[in-house]
Structure formats: C-alpha cells, structure tokens
Design a protein around this motif. Structure first.
Motif, short mmCIF file in Angstrom:
data_model
loop_
_atom_site.label_atom_id
_atom_site.label_comp_id
_atom_site.label_asym_id
_atom_site.label_seq_id
_atom_site.Cartn_x
_atom_site.Cartn_y
_atom_site.Cartn_z
N PHE A 1 -1.07 3.76 7.63
CA PHE A 1 -1.18 5.22 7.63
C PHE A 1 -1.97 5.68 8.86
N PRO A 2 -1.37 5.62 10.04
CA PRO A 2 -2.07 5.96 11.28
C PRO A 2 -2.68 7.36 11.22
N ARG B 1 -9.90 -0.03 -4.49
CA ARG B 1 -9.42 -1.39 -4.24
C ARG B 1 -7.93 -1.50 -4.54
N GLU B 2 -7.50 -0.98 -5.68
CA GLU B 2 -6.10 -1.10 -6.08
C GLU B 2 -5.17 -0.27 -5.20
N ALA B 3 -5.71 0.78 -4.55
CA ALA B 3 -4.91 1.56 -3.61
C ALA B 3 -4.82 0.85 -2.26
N GLY B 4 -5.70 -0.12 -2.03
CA GLY B 4 -5.68 -0.87 -0.77
C GLY B 4 -6.62 -0.34 0.28
N LEU B 5 -7.48 0.61 -0.08
CA LEU B 5 -8.39 1.20 0.90
C LEU B 5 -9.61 0.32 1.20
N MET C 1 0.85 -1.18 0.00
CA MET C 1 0.00 0.00 0.00
C MET C 1 0.89 1.24 0.00
N ALA C 2 0.88 1.98 -1.10
CA ALA C 2 1.76 3.13 -1.27
C ALA C 2 1.01 4.43 -0.98
N LEU C 3 1.67 5.33 -0.28
CA LEU C 3 1.05 6.60 0.08
C LEU C 3 0.59 7.36 -1.15
N GLY C 4 1.37 7.38 -2.20
CA GLY C 4 0.98 8.08 -3.42
C GLY C 4 -0.30 7.54 -4.01
N ASP C 5 -0.43 6.21 -4.04
CA ASP C 5 -1.64 5.59 -4.58
C ASP C 5 -2.86 5.91 -3.72
N VAL C 6 -2.67 5.88 -2.40
CA VAL C 6 -3.77 6.17 -1.48
C VAL C 6 -4.21 7.62 -1.62
#
Length: 107
Positions: free
Chosen positions: A92-93, A65-69, A13-18
């Motif tokens: 990502f707290p 979904r692909e961002a992991g959320l 899970m990448a911060l940029g994607d999220v």
C-alpha cells in the motif's frame, strides 16, 4: 496463509482488513508512533500507554497483527511489536506517509 503467530503473508494483506484496523484512533496512534520511530524498532504493547484495559490492548494489537500492519514476537515475558514498514509500503504505497501526516488529534 498466516504464520503460526497470525501474521499474514504480504500477498494476503487485504486493503479492507488494513482500513478496518486503522479505523480505530488508538490503533492508528500505535501505527503512527511505530512509523515515526526508526525502522525495525521494537516496542512493548504497554509502552504505548493506551487508555484502555489490558484485554482491550491485546485486542487492538491482535487486530493490527492480523491485518499485517505489525509483527509481534515474544521476548521473555513480554511481546514486542514492530511495524512491517517494508511490507506495508510495498503493498500500500504512501499509506504510512498519510498516517504520519495525520496529527495525534485527527481522528
């Protein structure tokens, strides 16, 4: 490597994607609504009543979904979405708290 349904593993899970996924107000709305509900609650994509075409709804949920959320699973003839609350909080707290503090009109 994402699973067969396109859900990334926690470490992937990448911060940029999220952040990219959350840049859209409709996708933030979906995450906010899921975060406001009970942990593990499943909802159909149509239950969010997004004011866009079915193809656009599909695109928004694929992006989340692909961002992991979110996690999506097939339940008969519909797909159910659930927030990956524990994974998001671990990776990502505080992110979900920021989103739920944002009002529906804040875009």
């Amino acid at each position: 490597m994402p699973d067969d349904e396109g859900h990334p593993a926690l470490a992937e899970m990448a911060l940029g994607d999220v952040l990219s996924a959350l840049a859209d107000p409709l996708r933030r709305r979906v995450v906010r609504e899921l975060a406001a509900g009970p942990d593990g609650a499943e909802r159909t994509c149509s239950s969010f009543a997004l004011p866009v075409s079915k193809a656009t709804v599909t695109h928004h949920f694929r992006t989340l979904r692909e961002a992991g959320l979110i996690r999506q699973v097939n339940r008969g003839n519909s797909r159910m979405a659930t927030l990956r609350r524990a994974d998001v909080e671990q990776r990502f707290p505080g992110l979900l708290a920021l989103l739920t503090a944002e009002g529906p009109g804040d875009a």
